[in-house]
Design a protein around this motif. Structure first.
Motif, PDB file in Angstrom:
ATOM      1  N   GLU A 166      -7.243   4.002  82.951  1.00 22.42           N
ATOM      2  CA  GLU A 166      -6.904   3.171  81.792  1.00 22.42           C
ATOM      3  C   GLU A 166      -6.519   1.749  82.186  1.00 22.42           C
ATOM      4  O   GLU A 166      -6.232   0.909  81.324  1.00 22.42           O
ATOM      5  CB  GLU A 166      -5.759   3.817  81.011  1.00 22.42           C
ATOM      6  CG  GLU A 166      -6.157   5.145  80.361  1.00 22.42           C
ATOM      7  CD  GLU A 166      -4.965   5.878  79.768  1.00 22.42           C
ATOM      8  OE1 GLU A 166      -3.825   5.353  79.912  1.00 22.42           O
ATOM      9  OE2 GLU A 166      -5.154   6.954  79.177  1.00 22.42           O
ATOM     10  N   GLY A 167      -6.531   1.475  83.483  1.00 21.95           N
ATOM     11  CA  GLY A 167      -6.262   0.129  83.956  1.00 21.95           C
ATOM     12  C   GLY A 167      -4.792  -0.236  84.065  1.00 21.95           C
ATOM     13  O   GLY A 167      -4.449  -1.424  84.186  1.00 21.95           O
ATOM     14  N   ILE A 168      -3.905   0.736  84.041  1.00 27.04           N
ATOM     15  CA  ILE A 168      -2.469   0.459  84.159  1.00 27.04           C
ATOM     16  C   ILE A 168      -2.137   0.109  85.605  1.00 27.04           C
ATOM     17  O   ILE A 168      -2.679   0.697  86.548  1.00 27.04           O
ATOM     18  CB  ILE A 168      -1.653   1.679  83.698  1.00 27.04           C
ATOM     19  CG1 ILE A 168      -1.997   2.001  82.241  1.00 27.04           C
ATOM     20  CG2 ILE A 168      -0.155   1.428  83.848  1.00 27.04           C
ATOM     21  CD1 ILE A 168      -1.340   3.270  81.722  1.00 27.04           C
ATOM     22  N   ASP A 169      -1.257  -0.854  85.796  1.00 27.20           N
ATOM     23  CA  ASP A 169      -0.869  -1.315  87.127  1.00 27.20           C
ATOM     24  C   ASP A 169      -0.301  -0.142  87.943  1.00 27.20           C
ATOM     25  O   ASP A 169       0.495   0.652  87.454  1.00 27.20           O
ATOM     26  CB  ASP A 169       0.178  -2.426  87.015  1.00 27.20           C
ATOM     27  CG  ASP A 169       0.573  -2.965  88.375  1.00 27.20           C
ATOM     28  OD1 ASP A 169       1.593  -2.493  88.916  1.00 27.20           O
ATOM     29  OD2 ASP A 169      -0.140  -3.851  88.887  1.00 27.20           O
ATOM     30  N   GLU A 170      -0.708  -0.083  89.215  1.00 22.58           N
ATOM     31  CA  GLU A 170      -0.325   1.052  90.052  1.00 22.58           C
ATOM     32  C   GLU A 170       1.184   1.124  90.267  1.00 22.58           C
ATOM     33  O   GLU A 170       1.763   2.221  90.315  1.00 22.58           O
ATOM     34  CB  GLU A 170      -1.036   0.975  91.403  1.00 22.58           C
ATOM     35  CG  GLU A 170      -0.855   2.227  92.252  1.00 22.58           C
ATOM     36  CD  GLU A 170      -1.761   2.238  93.477  1.00 22.58           C
ATOM     37  OE1 GLU A 170      -1.636   3.175  94.272  1.00 22.58           O
ATOM     38  OE2 GLU A 170      -2.589   1.306  93.612  1.00 22.58           O
ATOM     39  N   ASP A 171       1.854   0.001  90.409  1.00 20.47           N
ATOM     40  CA  ASP A 171       3.312   0.008  90.585  1.00 20.47           C
ATOM     41  C   ASP A 171       4.006   0.580  89.350  1.00 20.47           C
ATOM     42  O   ASP A 171       4.995   1.327  89.461  1.00 20.47           O
ATOM     43  CB  ASP A 171       3.828  -1.406  90.859  1.00 20.47           C
ATOM     44  CG  ASP A 171       3.449  -1.905  92.244  1.00 20.47           C
ATOM     45  OD1 ASP A 171       3.166  -1.048  93.116  1.00 20.47           O
ATOM     46  OD2 ASP A 171       3.435  -3.133  92.455  1.00 20.47           O
ATOM     47  N   ILE A 172       3.504   0.221  88.177  1.00 18.96           N
ATOM     48  CA  ILE A 172       4.078   0.759  86.933  1.00 18.96           C
ATOM     49  C   ILE A 172       3.869   2.269  86.864  1.00 18.96           C
ATOM     50  O   ILE A 172       4.776   3.027  86.488  1.00 18.96           O
ATOM     51  CB  ILE A 172       3.442   0.069  85.714  1.00 18.96           C
ATOM     52  CG1 ILE A 172       3.804  -1.421  85.701  1.00 18.96           C
ATOM     53  CG2 ILE A 172       3.888   0.750  84.422  1.00 18.96           C
ATOM     54  CD1 ILE A 172       3.130  -2.204  84.601  1.00 18.96           C
ATOM     55  N   ILE A 173       2.668   2.699  87.245  1.00 26.99           N
ATOM     56  CA  ILE A 173       2.363   4.134  87.245  1.00 26.99           C
ATOM     57  C   ILE A 173       3.324   4.881  88.173  1.00 26.99           C
ATOM     58  O   ILE A 173       3.907   5.907  87.802  1.00 26.99           O
ATOM     59  CB  ILE A 173       0.905   4.380  87.685  1.00 26.99           C
ATOM     60  CG1 ILE A 173      -0.071   3.809  86.658  1.00 26.99           C
ATOM     61  CG2 ILE A 173       0.652   5.880  87.895  1.00 26.99           C
ATOM     62  CD1 ILE A 173      -1.518   3.864  87.097  1.00 26.99           C
TER      63      ILE A 173
END
Length: 259
Positions: A139-146
């Motif tokens: 979904e393109g969410i930033d990896e750090d946020i994930i």
């Protein structure tokens, strides 16, 4: 859950007189039909056959007399089916299919399998985090946020699991289930260690629980190892793990390996 099942085999408590047990079983697993099943339990650090029967058209039955409530496991020949069973008075029923395995009909068995069901649910929730991570990346969410989000979820699940296991042991200090699940927690370690969870359990433990052979030996050795690591005593000989401990394949530094 394999370690959970194997680690539960040796817990035993005593009752005042001989009782009868009946275990009726059914299975839809075709591989079991025509095979011989065994109930095995630990006696003097050795796995012994308690009873045996044949599976005929998906049905099997164990019956006998027992003067000791035991926690046994179901085997097909020499292969464990990873099904702990409390051998106690009552009409116990086993059901095995490809999706689930259950034991009902007696108080301790129903309590055990309710616990195992909830434990499995938490394990599934933890495993689902990997799928969530992949989905969020797509979904393109930033990896750090994930990673931050999933770390919080993983910590929540781990805390729930710790509470589930600790509370279950505490509630069952004086029957076979308390020592059995204590083995589940400690059986994944390469050697006896003290963790915050174990210290919490032992701080609340009854005399009967502390006197259980496995619990007593594990806690004594773990304290000896801790004392050596702290330089309080001379390290002369390596400590040996309790005789009934499950061989470990996991990192002993983990304090939450009940999954």
């Amino acid at each position: 859950m394999n370690k959970i099942f194997y680690a539960l085999l040796t817990a035993v408590t005593f009752v005042s007189c001989a009782e009868s047990y009946t275990i009726q079983g059914s299975t839809s697993v075709s591989a079991l039909d025509g095979s011989k099943l065994y109930l095995k339990t630990m006696v003097n650090d050795e796995m012994k056959n308690l009873d045996s029967c044949d599976v005929v058209h998906g049905k099997f039955k164990f019956t006998g007399l027992l003067d000791t409530i035991k926690l046994a496991n179901l085997y097909m020949d020499d292969e464990p089916l990873m099904m702990p069973i409390v051998i106690e008075q009552g009409d116990i029923e086993i059901h095995i299919d490809n999706a689930s395995r259950t034991v009902t009909g007696s108080p301790l068995n129903e309590k055990l399998y309710e616990f195992m069901k909830r434990h499995d649910q938490l394990g599934n929730e933890l495993a689902e985090l990997s799928h969530k991570q992949s989905q969020m990346l797509l979904e393109g969410i930033d990896e750090d946020i994930i990673n931050r989000k999933l770390s919080i979820e993983a910590a929540r699940i781990a805390q729930q699991e710790d509470s589930l296991v600790t509370n279950f042991i505490v509630e069952n200090f004086d029957n076979v289930l308390g020592p059995g699940v204590f083995m589940m927690v400690t059986g994944s370690y390469q050697y006896p260690i003290l963790t915050p969870q174990i210290e919490d359990i032992m701080s609340k433990a009854t005399k009967k629980f502390k006197a259980d052979p496995y619990v007593k030996q594990y806690y004594q050795i773990a304290n000896e190892i801790q004392a050596r690591q702290n330089g309080l005593v001379e390290d002369v000989t390596p400590a040996k793990a309790p005789a009934n401990a499950t061989p470990a394949n996991e990192n002993p530094d983990s304090t939450r390996n009940a999954r």
